[in-house]
Design a protein around this motif. Sequence first.
Motif, PDB file in Angstrom:
ATOM      1  N   PRO A 133       0.807  -1.223   0.000  1.00 20.87           N
ATOM      2  CA  PRO A 133       0.000   0.000   0.000  1.00 20.87           C
ATOM      3  C   PRO A 133       0.838   1.270   0.000  1.00 20.87           C
ATOM      4  N   PHE A 134       2.019   1.209  -0.562  1.00 24.23           N
ATOM      5  CA  PHE A 134       2.913   2.368  -0.624  1.00 24.23           C
ATOM      6  C   PHE A 134       3.650   2.321  -1.960  1.00 24.23           C
ATOM      7  N   PRO A 135       4.248   3.422  -2.416  1.00 25.05           N
ATOM      8  CA  PRO A 135       4.938   3.441  -3.709  1.00 25.05           C
ATOM      9  C   PRO A 135       6.059   2.412  -3.762  1.00 25.05           C
ATOM     10  N   SER A 136       6.217   1.798  -4.914  1.00 21.24           N
ATOM     11  CA  SER A 136       7.270   0.794  -5.075  1.00 21.24           C
ATOM     12  C   SER A 136       7.650   0.673  -6.546  1.00 21.24           C
ATOM     13  N   VAL A 137       8.855   0.161  -6.770  1.00 21.32           N
ATOM     14  CA  VAL A 137       9.343  -0.121  -8.120  1.00 21.32           C
ATOM     15  C   VAL A 137       9.938  -1.525  -8.116  1.00 21.32           C
ATOM     16  N   LYS A 138       9.600  -2.292  -9.134  1.00 20.36           N
ATOM     17  CA  LYS A 138      10.190  -3.623  -9.286  1.00 20.36           C
ATOM     18  C   LYS A 138      11.446  -3.504 -10.143  1.00 20.36           C
ATOM     19  N   ILE A 139      12.589  -3.819  -9.543  1.00 20.42           N
ATOM     20  CA  ILE A 139      13.849  -3.739 -10.269  1.00 20.42           C
ATOM     21  C   ILE A 139      14.827  -4.713  -9.620  1.00 20.42           C
ATOM     22  N   GLY A 140      15.311  -5.659 -10.398  1.00 21.11           N
ATOM     23  CA  GLY A 140      16.199  -6.656  -9.815  1.00 21.11           C
ATOM     24  C   GLY A 140      17.059  -7.349 -10.852  1.00 21.11           C
ATOM     25  N   PRO A 141      18.039  -8.112 -10.393  1.00 23.55           N
ATOM     26  CA  PRO A 141      18.956  -8.803 -11.293  1.00 23.55           C
ATOM     27  C   PRO A 141      18.316 -10.029 -11.929  1.00 23.55           C
ATOM     28  N   GLY A 142      18.832 -10.418 -13.078  1.00 22.73           N
ATOM     29  CA  GLY A 142      18.357 -11.612 -13.759  1.00 22.73           C
ATOM     30  C   GLY A 142      17.255 -11.313 -14.764  1.00 22.73           C
ATOM     31  N   ARG A 143      16.903 -12.352 -15.507  1.00 19.85           N
ATOM     32  CA  ARG A 143      15.882 -12.225 -16.538  1.00 19.85           C
ATOM     33  C   ARG A 143      14.588 -12.889 -16.090  1.00 19.85           C
ATOM     34  N   SER A 144      13.487 -12.210 -16.331  1.00 17.83           N
ATOM     35  CA  SER A 144      12.182 -12.754 -15.961  1.00 17.83           C
ATOM     36  C   SER A 144      11.887 -14.044 -16.708  1.00 17.83           C
ATOM     37  N   SER A 145      12.425 -14.204 -17.905  1.00 17.06           N
ATOM     38  CA  SER A 145      12.174 -15.406 -18.710  1.00 17.06           C
ATOM     39  C   SER A 145      12.743 -16.670 -18.070  1.00 17.06           C
TER      40      SER A 145
END
Length: 204
Positions: A162-174
Motif C-alpha cells: 500500500p505504498f509506492p514501489s518499483v520492481k527492479i532486480g537482477p536476472g531475466r524474468s524469462s
Amino acid sequence: VTVWKVLPHISFALVGKPTELQPAIAEKGLMVLDVTATGKAGHAARNEGDNAIYKVLDDIAWFRDYRFKKESPLLGPVKMSVTVINAGTQHNVVPDRCTFVVDVRSNELAEIQKHISCKAEARSFRLNSSRIEENHPFVQKAIKLGRSPFGSPTLSDQALMPFPSVKIGPGRSSRSHTADEYVMLKEMEEAIGLYLELLDGLSL
C-alpha cells in the motif's frame, strides 16, 4: 499479521524480482478463475448423458480469442490463459462435470461472465495491478542513470504493497518458473552497485 503494519512508516520500496535491472513502474494484476460446467453421466456407448466436456469447448475458445476493448498503453492487452483442465473418471463414462482454470492478468470477472456460459469463480480479488508515476524521484534518477521504465506483464508482492514501489532486480524474468531458474553472481553484484547508486542522496 502483515509485517509492514508493525513497521515504521514506509515511503518507498524496491521489489527485487528479475527485470534485468530495468525499473518496472507498473505491473498487471492477477485473477485466477475456477470455471465449472455440469452435465449428466451416462454410458459412452449409448446415447446417454450430457457431456460436460463439450459444454466448456466454446468458453475455452473464447478465453483464447477474446480481446478486451480497453488496453493499457504501458502494460498492453489483458492476457488470459487456460492452464488446467479436469474431467472424467473412466473411458466409457460420459463425464458429468468438467472444470478448468484460467490465469487472467487483470480483474475483469463481471465482463468475463457476460461472455461465457459456464460458472466462473475468482479465487481472490486482492492481486490488483500497480503503478508508480514516472515523475517519482526514484524513477527519475533511474532514467538519469540510463535505465528504461517499462510495464511488467508478471506479478509480484508489489500488488499487495500500500505504498509506492518499483520492481527492479537482477536476472531475466524469462528464467522464472523454469527447471533451472537462476541468477548469475555478476548480476547480483551489478544490482548491489546500482541500488547503492540509485538510493544515495535520494529524497522521497
